[in-house]
Design an enzyme around this catalytic site. Structure first.
Site, short mmCIF file in Angstrom:
data_model
loop_
_atom_site.label_atom_id
_atom_site.label_comp_id
_atom_site.label_asym_id
_atom_site.label_seq_id
_atom_site.Cartn_x
_atom_site.Cartn_y
_atom_site.Cartn_z
N LYS A 21 0.85 -1.26 -0.06
CA LYS A 21 0.04 -0.09 0.08
C LYS A 21 0.82 1.50 0.24
O LYS A 21 1.95 1.16 0.41
CB LYS A 21 -1.09 -0.07 1.18
CG LYS A 21 -0.38 0.35 2.65
CD LYS A 21 -0.26 1.35 3.00
CE LYS A 21 0.52 1.61 4.32
NZ LYS A 21 1.35 3.05 4.60
N ASP A 41 -2.83 -1.07 10.01
CA ASP A 41 -2.81 -1.16 8.65
C ASP A 41 -3.59 -2.42 8.19
O ASP A 41 -3.90 -2.59 7.12
CB ASP A 41 -1.54 -1.01 8.13
CG ASP A 41 -0.95 0.42 7.98
OD1 ASP A 41 -1.73 1.27 8.22
OD2 ASP A 41 0.46 0.48 7.67
#
Length: 284
Positions: A10, A136
């Site tokens: 990401k 996350d």
């Protein structure tokens, strides 16, 4: 039976820190999306009740310190699974890079074991499990593009970015996320990136506006502590990337590029002094 899962990296198109919370975490607002640089996990059942992890690289822990191991242990304990599992981790995402490689591996483990053991856990529940492992992980469970708030676990899906090339470059240093957040003085930040501006850019599908709204307040710490990251960012801008930002707490810097013709110059220019450079696409 073998199960395969992809664990994409990401990047943060925007990362803002609002304040330090009483629980020790920071209140954040982030816009995150995924790119096509990914680890791959292969999972198969073991006859004995144990967790074994292997990898083709020798620089990651394969025991309780590994987030994929922690994810497997959590799902086994929570759902009273008696079988063991063997997980092979084909590592492609650089470690300690600000790209959520470990978090994505944990998320892929949760998704894969949910299928392998036919647990039928809904995605929302998998995200809640993921939040126990790291801030996350819930985003990495769902993927896509999202506005994350709280400590990163509250997710709102938003418009995906317009398709473009992404050049990722990681200097040969590791950055401690805890150290960067520990040095940040959130109440002293003079400027904050615009969540509204980035959301509007994505809603319009405007590459130019997206580049103009990139922002990461953690750069105020990491770029001061690590001149290599500042040099990398300045080099990427000079070489012609349209929008440049550090991802997460660093040290990886990414450049957004609209025209394929620019890529060779940027890639070759960075490779002159940075070994780990990747050219990938947005996962939209």
């Amino acid at each position: 039976m073998k199960i395969y899962e992809k664990a994409p990296a990401k990047i943060n198109l925007l990362l803002d820190v609002l304040r330090k919370r009483e629980d020790g975490y920071h209140e954040v607002e982030m816009i995150m999306t995924m790119v096509d640089l990914a680890d791959r996990l292969e999972m198969s059942e073991l006859p004995r009740d144990t967790i074994i992890i292997s990898s083709q690289v020798g620089y990651i822990p394969l025991d309780e310190k590994n987030l994929a191991f922690q994810a497997a242990r959590l799902i086994k304990e929570r759902y009273e699974v008696q079988q063991g599992v063997y997980i092979h981790l084909d590592k492609k995402i650089p470690v300690a890079a600000g790209l959520a490689g470990g978090s994505s591996d944990a998320a892929a483990t949760l998704r894969g074991l949910n299928r392998l053991w036919r647990l039928n856990i809904p995605e929302e529940e998998l995200c809640a499990l993921g939040a126990e492992l790291g801030s996350d992980v819930p985003f990495c469970v769902t993927g896509g593009t999202a506005l994350a708030s709280g400590r990163g676990e509250k997710l709102e899906p938003i418009n995906c970015p317009p398709q473009c090339w992404v050049v990722l470059a990681k200097p040969p240093i590791n950055v401690s996320t805890a150290d960067v957040y520990g040095r940040l003085r959130a109440n002293e930040l003079k400027t904050h990136p615009s969540i509204a501006g980035m959301r509007k850019a994505l809603a319009r599908g405007s590459f130019h506006e997206m580049c103009g709204n990139l922002g990461n307040v953690l750069e105020t710490v990491t770029l001061e502590l690590y001149p290599e990251v500042r040099q990398l960012k300045e080099s990427m801008i000079r070489l012609g990337a349209d929008g440049v930002l550090m991802s997460g707490s660093g040290p990886t810097v990414f450049g957004l590029v609209s025209k394929e013709a620019k890529l060779a110059r940027i890639y070759n220019g960075l490779r002159g002094f940075c070994k780990e450079v990747y050219v990938v696409r947005m996962l939209t």
